[in-house]
Design an enzyme around this catalytic site. Structure first.
Site, PDB file in Angstrom:
ATOM      1  CE  LYS A  27      -1.966  -1.012   3.912  1.00  0.00           C
ATOM      2  NZ  LYS A  27      -1.294  -2.287   4.190  1.00  0.00           N
ATOM      3  NE  ARG A  58      -3.914  -1.029   9.984  1.00  0.00           N
ATOM      4  CZ  ARG A  58      -2.802  -0.471   9.492  1.00  0.00           C
ATOM      5  NH1 ARG A  58      -2.761   0.791   9.202  1.00  0.00           N
ATOM      6  NH2 ARG A  58      -1.745  -1.222   9.287  1.00  0.00           N
ATOM      7  NE  ARG A  89       7.335  -2.867   6.102  1.00  0.00           N
ATOM      8  CZ  ARG A  89       6.014  -2.673   6.196  1.00  0.00           C
ATOM      9  NH1 ARG A  89       5.365  -2.038   5.220  1.00  0.00           N
ATOM     10  NH2 ARG A  89       5.351  -3.129   7.217  1.00  0.00           N
ATOM     11  NE  ARG A 106       6.663  -0.578  10.182  1.00  0.00           N
ATOM     12  CZ  ARG A 106       5.518  -0.508   9.517  1.00  0.00           C
ATOM     13  NH1 ARG A 106       5.473   0.050   8.317  1.00  0.00           N
ATOM     14  NH2 ARG A 106       4.414  -0.994  10.039  1.00  0.00           N
ATOM     15  NE  ARG A 111       1.887  -4.767  11.407  1.00  0.00           N
ATOM     16  CZ  ARG A 111       2.857  -4.373  10.598  1.00  0.00           C
ATOM     17  NH1 ARG A 111       4.063  -4.883  10.702  1.00  0.00           N
ATOM     18  NH2 ARG A 111       2.612  -3.461   9.695  1.00  0.00           N
TER      19      ARG A 111
HETATM   20  P1  ADP Z   1       2.261  -1.774   3.231  1.00  0.00           P
HETATM   21  O1  ADP Z   1       2.312  -0.277   3.146  1.00  0.00           O
HETATM   22  O2  ADP Z   1       1.038  -2.366   2.583  1.00  0.00           O
HETATM   23  O3  ADP Z   1       2.473  -2.289   4.618  1.00  0.00           O
HETATM   24  P2  ADP Z   1       4.822  -1.663   1.786  1.00  0.00           P
HETATM   25  O4  ADP Z   1       4.512  -0.752   0.640  1.00  0.00           O
HETATM   26  O5  ADP Z   1       5.644  -1.123   2.887  1.00  0.00           O
HETATM   27  O6  ADP Z   1       3.472  -2.341   2.358  1.00  0.00           O
HETATM   28  O7  ADP Z   1       5.519  -2.987   1.181  1.00  0.00           O
HETATM   29  C1  ADP Z   1       5.946  -4.064   2.005  1.00  0.00           C
HETATM   30  C2  ADP Z   1       7.310  -4.583   1.531  1.00  0.00           C
HETATM   31  O8  ADP Z   1       7.182  -5.221   0.256  1.00  0.00           O
HETATM   32  C3  ADP Z   1       8.338  -3.458   1.351  1.00  0.00           C
HETATM   33  O9  ADP Z   1       9.601  -3.951   1.724  1.00  0.00           O
HETATM   34  C4  ADP Z   1       8.264  -3.140  -0.145  1.00  0.00           C
HETATM   35  O10 ADP Z   1       9.497  -2.604  -0.628  1.00  0.00           O
HETATM   36  C5  ADP Z   1       7.963  -4.518  -0.746  1.00  0.00           C
HETATM   37  N1  ADP Z   1       7.126  -4.463  -1.938  1.00  0.00           N
HETATM   38  C6  ADP Z   1       6.131  -3.558  -2.218  1.00  0.00           C
HETATM   39  N2  ADP Z   1       5.541  -3.847  -3.405  1.00  0.00           N
HETATM   40  C7  ADP Z   1       6.153  -4.979  -3.866  1.00  0.00           C
HETATM   41  C8  ADP Z   1       5.997  -5.807  -5.042  1.00  0.00           C
HETATM   42  N3  ADP Z   1       5.057  -5.534  -5.959  1.00  0.00           N
HETATM   43  N4  ADP Z   1       6.804  -6.881  -5.162  1.00  0.00           N
HETATM   44  C9  ADP Z   1       7.728  -7.176  -4.209  1.00  0.00           C
HETATM   45  N5  ADP Z   1       7.938  -6.454  -3.100  1.00  0.00           N
HETATM   46  C10 ADP Z   1       7.165  -5.369  -2.913  1.00  0.00           C
HETATM   47  P1  AMP Z   2       1.230   0.660   9.082  1.00  0.00           P
HETATM   48  O1  AMP Z   2       2.438   1.519   8.910  1.00  0.00           O
HETATM   49  O2  AMP Z   2       0.050   1.140   8.270  1.00  0.00           O
HETATM   50  O3  AMP Z   2       1.522  -0.809   8.859  1.00  0.00           O
HETATM   51  O4  AMP Z   2       0.768   0.815  10.604  1.00  0.00           O
HETATM   52  C1  AMP Z   2       1.607   0.400  11.668  1.00  0.00           C
HETATM   53  C2  AMP Z   2       0.800   0.318  12.968  1.00  0.00           C
HETATM   54  O5  AMP Z   2       0.264   1.598  13.313  1.00  0.00           O
HETATM   55  C3  AMP Z   2      -0.415  -0.615  12.923  1.00  0.00           C
HETATM   56  O6  AMP Z   2      -0.076  -1.975  13.150  1.00  0.00           O
HETATM   57  C4  AMP Z   2      -1.279  -0.025  14.037  1.00  0.00           C
HETATM   58  O7  AMP Z   2      -0.801  -0.393  15.325  1.00  0.00           O
HETATM   59  C5  AMP Z   2      -1.038   1.477  13.872  1.00  0.00           C
HETATM   60  N1  AMP Z   2      -2.012   2.080  12.922  1.00  0.00           N
HETATM   61  C6  AMP Z   2      -1.753   2.656  11.724  1.00  0.00           C
HETATM   62  N2  AMP Z   2      -2.875   3.098  11.141  1.00  0.00           N
HETATM   63  C7  AMP Z   2      -3.900   2.763  11.988  1.00  0.00           C
HETATM   64  C8  AMP Z   2      -5.306   2.921  11.947  1.00  0.00           C
HETATM   65  N3  AMP Z   2      -5.935   3.493  10.895  1.00  0.00           N
HETATM   66  N4  AMP Z   2      -6.038   2.459  12.997  1.00  0.00           N
HETATM   67  C9  AMP Z   2      -5.445   1.891  14.056  1.00  0.00           C
HETATM   68  N5  AMP Z   2      -4.119   1.690  14.153  1.00  0.00           N
HETATM   69  C10 AMP Z   2      -3.346   2.106  13.131  1.00  0.00           C
END
Ligand code: ADP
Ligand code: AMP
Length: 213
Positions: free
Chosen positions: A13, A88, A127, A160, A171
Site C-alpha cells: 500500500k 482500518r 522491508r 521496523r 497484524r
Molecule cells: P504496506 O504499506 O502495505 O504495509 P509496503 O509498501 O511497505 O506495504 O511494502 C511491504 C514490503 O514489500 C516493502 O519492503 C516493499 O518494498 C515490498 N514491496 C512492495 N511492493 C512490492 C511488489 N510488488 N513486489 C515485491 N515487493 C514489494
Molecule cells: P502501518 O504503517 O500502516 O503498517 O501501521 C503500523 C501500525 O500503526 C499498525 O499496526 C497499528 O498499530 C497502527 N495504525 C496505523 N494506522 C492505523 C489505523 N488506521 N487504525 C489503528 N491503528 C493504526
C-alpha cells in the site's frame, strides 16, 4: 481525487501510495507514518500508540480518527489525497464517510492491493523503512542505492519493530478480523477496485493508473 489504499500489512500500500502521490501531486497520508514519527519524537501520542503497535494491535479509533481528520483538513489536501493505512475498521470508515458527506465530498476509489498471507511474512522481514521521510525499501525487491541509507533523504533505514515475524502474524490476524470487512463496505459504495499485488511493483502501479485514468 480521494483515494484509499486497502490491503494486508505488507501488501504494498505504502509503495503504491507514494507513486500515486508523486504522479497525481496529492499528499500521501499514512497514519502508520504519523504514529512512527510521534514514537520517534517521544510525544504523548507516540508513547500511547507504541503500546498497541508493538503488539501488532490497532491504535484505538478515538486516537486515530482525530489525527486523520485534522490531517485531511489541511490546505494541501484541497485537491485530494491518498490514504494509506486508514481506515482500518468499519467505525473509522464511517467517521471518514460522515465527515466527507458534511462537506459534500466522497472517496473516489478504494484500491485493494491483493497479496496472499503466504507472501506477506517474506516481504515484511525484508522491508526496510526510513523513519524520517516514510520511504520503504526491500532488501531484495526494492534495494536502496546505498545499503542501509534512504535514497530520498539520506537517513538510516531500519527494520521496523513491528515487522518481526511474531508481530506480523498478529497484524495479519487483526487485518482479517477488523480491516478486511472494509472490502465489502467499499464494494457496496461502488468504489472498490482490486489489483494483483503479487506482481512487480511497476506492474501493480500500471494496473492502478489504468483504474485512475
Ligand atoms: P504496506 O504499506 O502495505 O504495509 P509496503 O509498501 O511497505 O506495504 O511494502 C511491504 C514490503 O514489500 C516493502 O519492503 C516493499 O518494498 C515490498 N514491496 C512492495 N511492493 C512490492 C511488489 N510488488 N513486489 C515485491 N515487493 C514489494
Ligand atoms: P502501518 O504503517 O500502516 O503498517 O501501521 C503500523 C501500525 O500503526 C499498525 O499496526 C497499528 O498499530 C497502527 N495504525 C496505523 N494506522 C492505523 C489505523 N488506521 N487504525 C489503528 N491503528 C493504526
Amino acid at each position: 481525487m480521494k483515494i484509499i489504499m486497502l490491503g494486508a500489512p505488507g501488501a504494498g500500500k505504502g509503495t503504491q501510495a507514494q507513486m500515486i502521490a508523486d504522479k497525481y501531486e496529492i499528499p500521501h497520508i499514512s497514519t502508520g507514518d504519523i504514529f512512527r514519527e510521534n514514537v520517534k519524537n517521544g510525544t504523548e501520542l507516540g508513547m500511547e500508540a507504541k503500546k498497541y503497535m508493538d503488539q501488532g494491535a490497532l491504535v484505538p479509533d478515538e486516537l486515530t480518527v482525530k489525527i486523520l481528520l485534522d490531517r485531511v483538513a489541511k490546505d494541501d489536501c484541497k485537491n485530494g489525497y491518498v490514504l494509506d493505512g486508514f481506515p482500518r475498521t468499519i467505525p473509522q470508515a464511517e467517521v471518514l464517510d460522515n465527515a466527507l458527506n458534511e462537506i459534500g465530498e466522497k472517496i473516489d476509489y478504494a484500491i485493494n492491493v491483493d497479496v496472499p498471507d503466504e507472501n506477506i511474512i517474506r516481504r515484511m522481514s525484508g522491508r526496510r523503512a526510513c523513519l524520517s521521510c516514510g520511504a520503504t525499501y526491500h532488501i531484495e525487491h526494492v534495494p536502496p542505492k546505498k545499503e542501509g541509507i534512504c535514497d530520498r533523504c539520506g537517513k538510516e533505514l531500519v527494520l521496523r519493530d513491528d515487522d518481526k515475524e511474531e508481530t506480523v502474524k498478529n497484524r495479519l490476524d487483526v487485518y482479517h478480523k477488523q480491516t478486511q470487512p472494509l472490502i465489502d463496505f467499499y464494494t457496496k459504495k461502488g468504489v472498490l477496485k482490486t489489483v494483483d499485488g503479487t506482481v512487480d511493483m511497476k506492474d501493480v502501479f500500471a494496473a492502478i493508473t489504468a483504474i485512475l485514468a
